[in-house]
Every structure is written in C-alpha cells, then in structure tokens.
Scaffold this active site. Sequence first.
Site, PDB file in Angstrom:
ATOM      1  N   CYS A   1     -15.768   1.451 -12.003  1.00  0.00           N
ATOM      2  CA  CYS A   1     -16.868   0.554 -12.361  1.00  0.00           C
ATOM      3  C   CYS A   1     -18.180   1.039 -11.756  1.00  0.00           C
ATOM      4  CB  CYS A   1     -16.580  -0.858 -11.860  1.00  0.00           C
ATOM      5  SG  CYS A   1     -15.840  -1.934 -13.095  1.00  0.00           S
TER       6      CYS A   1
ATOM      7  N   CYS B   1       2.484  -0.003   8.446  1.00  0.00           N
ATOM      8  CA  CYS B   1       3.929  -0.116   8.608  1.00  0.00           C
ATOM      9  C   CYS B   1       4.567   1.271   8.631  1.00  0.00           C
ATOM     10  CB  CYS B   1       4.534  -0.906   7.450  1.00  0.00           C
ATOM     11  SG  CYS B   1       5.064  -2.562   7.919  1.00  0.00           S
TER      12      CYS B   1
END
Lengths: 109, 283, 138
Positions: B244, B136
């Site tokens: 992680c 956008c």
Amino acid sequence: MADNVRPRVKAPRKAKAGEVVTIKTLISHPMESGQRKDKDGNTIPRSIIHRFTCEYNGEMVVDVAMEPAISTNPYFEFEAVVPDAGDFKFTWYDDDGSVYEETKSVALA
Amino acid sequence: MKRTAAITALLGAITAGAAWAEPAEDKLTINGEIEMTTWTEPSAVVEGALPEVISGWHFRGTETRAMQSDDFDNPGMIFVEDAMAAWDEVEGEAGKSCASCHGDVEDSMKGVRAVYPKWNETAGEVRTLEMQVNACRTENMQAEPLKYTGTDMTSMVALISSVSRGLPVNVATDGPVAETWEQGKKLYYTRTGQLELSCANCHEDNYGRMIRADHLSQGQINGFPVYRLKNTKLNSVHARFKGCVRDTRAETYKPGSPEFVALELYVASRGNGLSVEGPSVRN
Amino acid sequence: MTLTRRSVMVMGAGAFVAFGLPMRATAAAEDRIAEFTGGAEMGSEGITLTAPEIAENGNTVPIEVDAPGAEAILVLATGNPTPGVAEFKFGPLAGSQSASTRIRLAGTQDVVAIAKMKDGSFAKASSNVKVTIGGCGG
C-alpha cells in the site's frame, strides 16, 4: 517433484448403495504455466499437473486432461455413484513424472 | 507537474465512473458452523471516523466471498495444514516443538490472534504475533527465527488465527500500548509518497468507491493472513502495508519495523468488534 | 502533439499487433474445437457453462460445466495465449456429467465449453468473462 505437493480430498465416509455423492479435491501445486518470465527475462519452463483421475473400485468416475490454464492449487468438484462399499482412488500426474495418489474408503450406510 | 498529473490520475480513478458500489449484503458462516461478525457498530476507536465497521469480505465479489465460507474451498487452509505439521516439529537446540509447551493448538491458541498486537511486560514492548512466534523460537526453542513475511511465518500466523475465527478482535489501545497506538494513528493519517496519500485517504474517506476496477475496502486487517487470488499465496499484514505504501510512491517502512508494528496495532484496533477471519480470501 | 507520418505508422503497427493477438488465439481455439468435434455441427441445448460475469482476478476464476449424458466436455479459454483449459471424460461411475474447477484467464474473453454426447452429437455453450484490472495491486 514440485515442493510441498499434498493432495486433499473431501468425500463422505458412508453412503447408501447407489447414492450419488459429491467429491471435492484440491492439490497444492504451483502449476507453472510456461508463460511467465523470471527476473532476467528467461521463460520459466512449464511444470504442471497434466492429468487427474478418480476411480471407484477400479471403475472410472472422471478423467481430466489439464492444461496450464488450470489455476495454482488445482481444484475439482464432481459427483460419483457409489454402487457398493469400496475405495475411491485419486491420482494426479505431474509433468516431471511424479504421481500423487490418495484413497478414501466408503462404507455402506 | 508530473506529480499533479499522477494525483489527478489516481483521484480520477477513484471518482470516475460508477463511483459507489454498496458493500455486498451477505452473511459469512464458515463450514456452516462458525457465525462471523463482518459488519458492526464502530468501537470508541473509530467513533466519528467510520459510521460502521465493515470487513473487507463484503467488498469482494460473490465467488471470492463463497471461497472463504468453506475450509476445503479456501486455499489459505493449505498453508494452515502445513503449519499444523510445523507445530509438532522439533526444532532448535532445546529439542522442543511448539506443541512441547503449548500442546494442542486449538486449545492453547484460541483467542490469541484476537488480542494481538499486545504488550509484552517482560520485553517491555508491543509485540505482533510474528514477533511473539520468533521470540518463542529463539528464546524457548533456541531455533532460528523465521523471516517476518516468509511463507513459514505467515502460515504459522494463519494457523494461530484460524483457531480464533469467529471471536471478536479486541486489541487494547490504552495502558502501556497507548504511546505506540498514538504513533500508529499518526502514521495512519500521514500522507506519504509522491501521491501524498494517507491510509485514511483511501480506506476512510473513499471506502465503497471504485479505484479503477477495484472496490476499496476499509482496509481492515481482521482477515489476515489473506490468501490473494492475485498471487495465490498467503499475505501478511506488513507485506500488505508495504504494498500500500509503495503504491503511494513512497519509500516504505520495512516489515517488522517499529513503524509497521505501531500501524498494525492501530489498524487492528479499528477493527475491534469484527470477527477474526484469517486466513481469509481476497482478490 | 503533432501527428507525423512516422508516428501514425507506428501507431498503426501497434494497433495491428494488439488486434492480431486475440485473432491468433481464436484461430487456435477453432483448431482445438475442430479436433474435438471432427468439424461436426454443434447444438446449443443440453450444456450449461457457469462462469462469473466479472472475475475479480484472472488468476482464479471459478467455472462449472454441466451436460447431462455427455461422454466428455472440452473447456477452452479463447483469449488465452494457448486456449486449452481442460477436457473432462466421464466414466460409468460419474454421478453426473458435471464438474467445477478454477481457471486462469489472461484477460476479458469468451470461455467455451463443448460437450460430446453419447449419440455422437455436440453441444456448445459460451460465456463472456470480464477480467478486471485491480486498482492497486500492492
């Protein structure tokens, strides 16, 4: 002044004369403690908000002396008596000399 | 030898001591108004893999859970307010703001977070919300793209998420996204790093157990962006994935990479049926 | 591992340092208390300190102090590098002598709150907060 400091206050718009109301305040601020080190091992200097006050129509509700152990984005919740219609004035005092203010008007219910 | 020791240490951390702690039985209502679904039946995506689908909210302590139930108490909302101002700000050559095309964020963006990542027909790709925001910005506003895991981007994603809170996550897994979804699923079950751990080893096989002093969740991402008490800022999905994977002692994929986009699609779909919670509060 | 005299000495020194830090912080906390109370006796009635038994992260620990009729409440984190947290002074329009905030704790320690009452007496409450170390931290 630290970047992006914005005070937020939650207070009722209306109260009965003599009513005890709950106030919550939160201000975005890093509260740099002076205990941390940067990547090069240099101590990052302390830069905190060291005092917060709440007054109602010029009379003190609470006056807090703050130290670096207050968390990032300092939060306070407390109670105030509203004797009459008027204005809450909240003030935060930054180590760098900046003063942040917020007011909230209360009408009688 | 070293590797064995490391694995033993980590598995020891998972299994030693009070190995199991029930996710807290509690009900999340935001501002006394929005009833949240935080514990639900598994969808077809996780059938056989998870007996029930539980939001990370249930794995947190009493005080952390309470912080999310009121927008004033939730520090993540500070960032949402910043993004609210950015929404109306004109940027780029086209002289437009988000609001110029989309109007009121609460009307136009309601339900959007719930279905992302999703297929973009024109571009012929799976897009995360971050990718859509930047598309956008660069195409319609002719403005500079935002850094994928930067504060401005994560705040904007938090704003868009916040207006969908309470709506069920409903990410499509078939049709044009099927291939990407399969890739994400494969990544989820692939062991990485010196510790040779997959996402599933912790978040499917061991959720509910303690990993040292931390309560392992199902690794659901319905609450992202997440305000973490640890770093007192909003954290994006891909920043969390990176953390992680790094903790498995692996070279990580980059935020915004095709691998993490695929993984986000798959992990998001594992939470189909849970309410959108972002911005949530976690430790 | 074979224990040599040298390694025993090094370990001993390490233990001393580890033990020495909280001791110093506690001494600093005692100084702050003495400054606040002027060395007066402290009762244990009339003040409540609410803090979690286990904090999920030491960066943001919610606490509440409540001391009906107090003029001021001092809050200290006795195990922090500097023990001061906050001092609340209540004015004539305080609806109660209570307040909540969020504080930083450098590790498992006692949080202490001391109220200065209108009659000049002092009351103290203390709460041990365990600060957990996360599993992953990523």
